[in-house]
Design a protein around this motif. Structure first.
Motif, PDB file in Angstrom:
ATOM      1  N   THR A  52       1.585  -1.374  -0.405  1.00 48.44           N
ATOM      2  CA  THR A  52      -0.063   0.186   0.001  1.00 48.44           C
ATOM      3  C   THR A  52       0.237   1.431  -0.013  1.00 48.44           C
ATOM      4  O   THR A  52       1.655   1.227   1.272  1.00 48.44           O
ATOM      5  CB  THR A  52      -1.021  -0.084   1.463  1.00 48.44           C
ATOM      6  OG1 THR A  52      -0.161   0.346   2.944  1.00 48.44           O
ATOM      7  CG2 THR A  52      -1.799  -1.214   0.758  1.00 48.44           C
ATOM      8  N   VAL A  53       0.219   2.115  -1.147  1.00 45.67           N
ATOM      9  CA  VAL A  53       1.134   3.555  -0.961  1.00 45.67           C
ATOM     10  C   VAL A  53       0.384   4.526  -0.485  1.00 45.67           C
ATOM     11  O   VAL A  53      -1.018   5.009  -0.574  1.00 45.67           O
ATOM     12  CB  VAL A  53       2.096   3.670  -2.476  1.00 45.67           C
ATOM     13  CG1 VAL A  53       2.732   5.208  -2.398  1.00 45.67           C
ATOM     14  CG2 VAL A  53       2.873   2.018  -3.086  1.00 45.67           C
ATOM     15  N   SER A  54       1.510   5.336   0.328  1.00 47.16           N
ATOM     16  CA  SER A  54       0.583   6.905   0.319  1.00 47.16           C
ATOM     17  C   SER A  54       1.536   8.235   0.555  1.00 47.16           C
ATOM     18  O   SER A  54       2.970   7.591   0.553  1.00 47.16           O
ATOM     19  CB  SER A  54       0.421   6.277   2.439  1.00 47.16           C
ATOM     20  OG  SER A  54      -1.298   6.041   2.725  1.00 47.16           O
ATOM     21  N   ASP A  55       1.022   9.098  -0.292  1.00 51.24           N
ATOM     22  CA  ASP A  55       1.974   9.818  -0.928  1.00 51.24           C
ATOM     23  C   ASP A  55       1.770  11.346  -0.311  1.00 51.24           C
ATOM     24  O   ASP A  55       0.969  11.472   0.224  1.00 51.24           O
ATOM     25  CB  ASP A  55       1.668  10.642  -2.669  1.00 51.24           C
ATOM     26  CG  ASP A  55       2.530  10.999  -2.896  1.00 51.24           C
ATOM     27  OD1 ASP A  55       3.403  11.442  -2.020  1.00 51.24           O
ATOM     28  OD2 ASP A  55       2.561  11.931  -4.227  1.00 51.24           O
ATOM     29  N   TRP A  56       2.466  11.642   0.682  1.00 54.31           N
ATOM     30  CA  TRP A  56       2.999  12.720   1.892  1.00 54.31           C
ATOM     31  C   TRP A  56       3.236  13.872   1.170  1.00 54.31           C
ATOM     32  O   TRP A  56       3.087  14.695   1.460  1.00 54.31           O
ATOM     33  CB  TRP A  56       3.792  11.580   2.627  1.00 54.31           C
ATOM     34  CG  TRP A  56       2.350  11.043   3.790  1.00 54.31           C
ATOM     35  CD1 TRP A  56       1.155  10.570   3.884  1.00 54.31           C
ATOM     36  CD2 TRP A  56       2.715  10.983   5.267  1.00 54.31           C
ATOM     37  NE1 TRP A  56       0.818  10.172   4.981  1.00 54.31           N
ATOM     38  CE2 TRP A  56       1.784  10.466   6.132  1.00 54.31           C
ATOM     39  CE3 TRP A  56       3.717  11.915   6.719  1.00 54.31           C
ATOM     40  CZ2 TRP A  56       1.196   9.609   7.307  1.00 54.31           C
ATOM     41  CZ3 TRP A  56       3.458  11.406   7.671  1.00 54.31           C
ATOM     42  CH2 TRP A  56       2.479   9.911   8.385  1.00 54.31           C
ATOM     43  N   SER A  57       4.278  13.591   0.310  1.00 54.69           N
ATOM     44  CA  SER A  57       4.820  14.781  -0.479  1.00 54.69           C
ATOM     45  C   SER A  57       4.522  16.431  -0.578  1.00 54.69           C
ATOM     46  O   SER A  57       4.820  17.273  -0.604  1.00 54.69           O
ATOM     47  CB  SER A  57       5.098  14.168  -1.855  1.00 54.69           C
ATOM     48  OG  SER A  57       4.779  13.638  -3.249  1.00 54.69           O
ATOM     49  N   ARG A  58       2.297  16.413  -0.781  1.00 49.35           N
ATOM     50  CA  ARG A  58       1.903  17.161  -0.827  1.00 49.35           C
ATOM     51  C   ARG A  58       0.651  17.566   0.051  1.00 49.35           C
ATOM     52  O   ARG A  58      -0.242  18.403  -0.576  1.00 49.35           O
ATOM     53  CB  ARG A  58       1.450  17.369  -2.529  1.00 49.35           C
ATOM     54  CG  ARG A  58       2.772  16.730  -3.716  1.00 49.35           C
ATOM     55  CD  ARG A  58       1.889  16.251  -5.000  1.00 49.35           C
ATOM     56  NE  ARG A  58       1.641  15.336  -4.571  1.00 49.35           N
ATOM     57  CZ  ARG A  58       1.060  14.699  -5.880  1.00 49.35           C
ATOM     58  NH1 ARG A  58       0.776  15.850  -7.262  1.00 49.35           N
ATOM     59  NH2 ARG A  58       0.183  13.342  -6.871  1.00 49.35           N
ATOM     60  N   VAL A  59       0.192  16.624   0.711  1.00 55.00           N
ATOM     61  CA  VAL A  59      -0.817  16.500   1.428  1.00 55.00           C
ATOM     62  C   VAL A  59      -0.314  18.185   2.385  1.00 55.00           C
ATOM     63  O   VAL A  59      -1.666  18.838   3.301  1.00 55.00           O
ATOM     64  CB  VAL A  59      -1.207  15.879   2.445  1.00 55.00           C
ATOM     65  CG1 VAL A  59      -1.073  14.128   1.347  1.00 55.00           C
ATOM     66  CG2 VAL A  59       0.116  15.517   3.381  1.00 55.00           C
TER      67      VAL A  59
END
Length: 430
Positions: free
Chosen positions: A360-367
């Motif tokens: 599973t992947v979560s992209d925190w780089s832009r939140v």
């Protein structure tokens, strides 16, 4: 270099709203209540230059302003000062009880500089428990700990309930606390609750708070970090454009690297199904459903899933893996609309097999976690501390510490027998 670093904590303080707030209970949305979000989320924001003049008074003033910012932000964000409760004890149907009790806030002091502990890069040279207010969130919605370092730097440890916020929503609240700490009269983005505006088809399963649905296997994941360089990302994007005539995003490129490298390293049989799952933002798809999307801080996510055999991913060129990722993203709008209309069971839309074949992947780089300013500038680095997640392989995308560029992968993807091979595959893109 100091001796073994120690951290001394003050007694936890309940920071209450700075003014009167409404009482009563508020519903959570059907997305909030999915099993996928019944876990706490933990992160640390590192501020190397929070108080460059090492004087403790300057640090103390910064922390006091931050605490005040939380108190003032809790007036418009009054549900966050409440507690998660059940409509009827034991029925598994959570609500937010607007008690106004406040959020946990802990002040701590480390015996070392940030440089002494490598600016909190992995592997951590300070135990996780020393950077966070406590180990369990329980019925609280958010907790914060600010740790002062002798160099003048600060680290802010945050633990929040995924039932109340998604990543963008939590960052919105933290930005509001920062704005109030800096003296703004009101948050620049007005908060919106309106959870009951999101329809609830079908009824989510009744599950106890605090964990995923049984049965599931607990794995012994190795925590790893890896960087994908801007040069590697550019080469992948150029190759995809040359092969397809289309552009691809940084997320597409990084995810293709992750999925392929893990398939090469994980030791799964040729015919085993491997899956990529990631949370796609659905805020744009809720326009016209929510009274206002801007300011809504609840969960607006839908699980996108791609699957192939292990051999297919191992042998596929990156351009083909990118196509797979993009196809999963492009399917979100139709599948989310189907779910909103009541098409299919909950598990058909908001779940994925919890086994070693899934990542599973979560992209925190832009939140938005990297844009929070409590009055001492934006953090130099933000990282996750979700070491408690043991039932599914996971990766979180971060911004690497300045001045580095590219994408940092914070990984709990493989067990020890596969960790070295996984690191070697990822190192080809560093």
């Amino acid at each position: 270099m100091c001796a073994t670093p120690t951290v001394e904590k003050s007694a936890p303080e309940l920071v209450q709203p700075a003014g009167p707030t409404p009482g009563g209970t508020l519903p959570l949305s059907s997305i909030d209540k999915t099993a996928a979000v019944r876990v706490p989320v933990v992160l640390v924001q590192v501020f190397p230059r929070a108080a460059s003049d090492v004087g403790g008074g300057q640090q103390d003033a910064a922390v006091a302003a931050m605490r005040d910012g939380f108190a003032r932000a809790l007036v418009p964000y009054y549900p966050v000062a409440g507690r998660i409760a059940d409509v009827s004890p034991g029925d598994g149907e959570p609500v937010v009880d607007c008690t106004g009790q406040g959020v946990w806030f802990v002040e701590a002091a480390a015996s070392c500089t940030l440089a002494d502990v490598n600016y909190l890069e992995r592997p951590l040279l300070i135990p996780k428990k020393d950077l966070l207010p406590k180990e369990e969130l329980e019925d609280l919605i958010i907790m914060a700990q600010v740790t002062k370092f002798t160099c003048g730097g600060l680290a802010v440890g945050i633990c929040f309930s995924h039932m109340v916020f998604d990543g963008q929503g939590a960052a919105q609240f933290l930005k509001a606390a920062g704005e109030m700490a800096r003296g703004l009269p009101a948050p620049s983005v007005a908060p919106v609750w309106d959870r009951d505006a999101i329809p609830g088809p079908p009824r989510p399963p009744k599950l106890p708070r605090g964990g995923p649905p049984p049965p599931c296997t607990a794995f012994s994941f190795v925590t790893q970090a890896a960087d994908i360089s801007p040069e590697s990302l550019a080469r992948i994007k150029d190759a995809f454009r040359a092969a397809t005539g289309q552009a691809c995003s940084t997320f597409d490129a990084a995810t293709a690297v992750l999925f392929k490298c893990r398939a090469l390293a994980a030791g799964l049989p040729d015919g085993a199904e491997v899956r990529l799952a990631f949370a796609a933002c659905t805020r744009r798809l809720l326009r016209g459903v929510l009274p206002s999307v801007d300011g809504y801080y609840g969960n607006c996510v839908y699980l996108a899933v791609a699957a192939r055999t292990s051999r297919a991913i191992r042998e596929a060129p990156l351009e083909e893996v990118i196509r797979l990722t993009r196809a999963a993203k492009e399917a979100v709008a139709a599948r989310f609309a189907d779910w909103m209309r009541g098409g299919g069971a909950m598990e058909d839309h908001y779940s994925v097999a919890l086994d070693y074949g899934t990542v599973t992947v979560s992209d925190w780089s832009r939140v938005g976690f990297s844009e929070v300013d409590y009055g001492f500038g934006e953090p130099g680095y933000v990282f996750s501390l979700n070491d408690h997640v043991r039932v599914v392989p996971s990766a979180i995308y971060l911004r690497p510490p300045a001045p580095k560029r590219g994408v940092r992968l914070m990984l709990r993807c493989v067990e020890e027998p596969h960790a070295a091979a996984f690191a070697d595959e990822l190192a080809k893109f560093a």
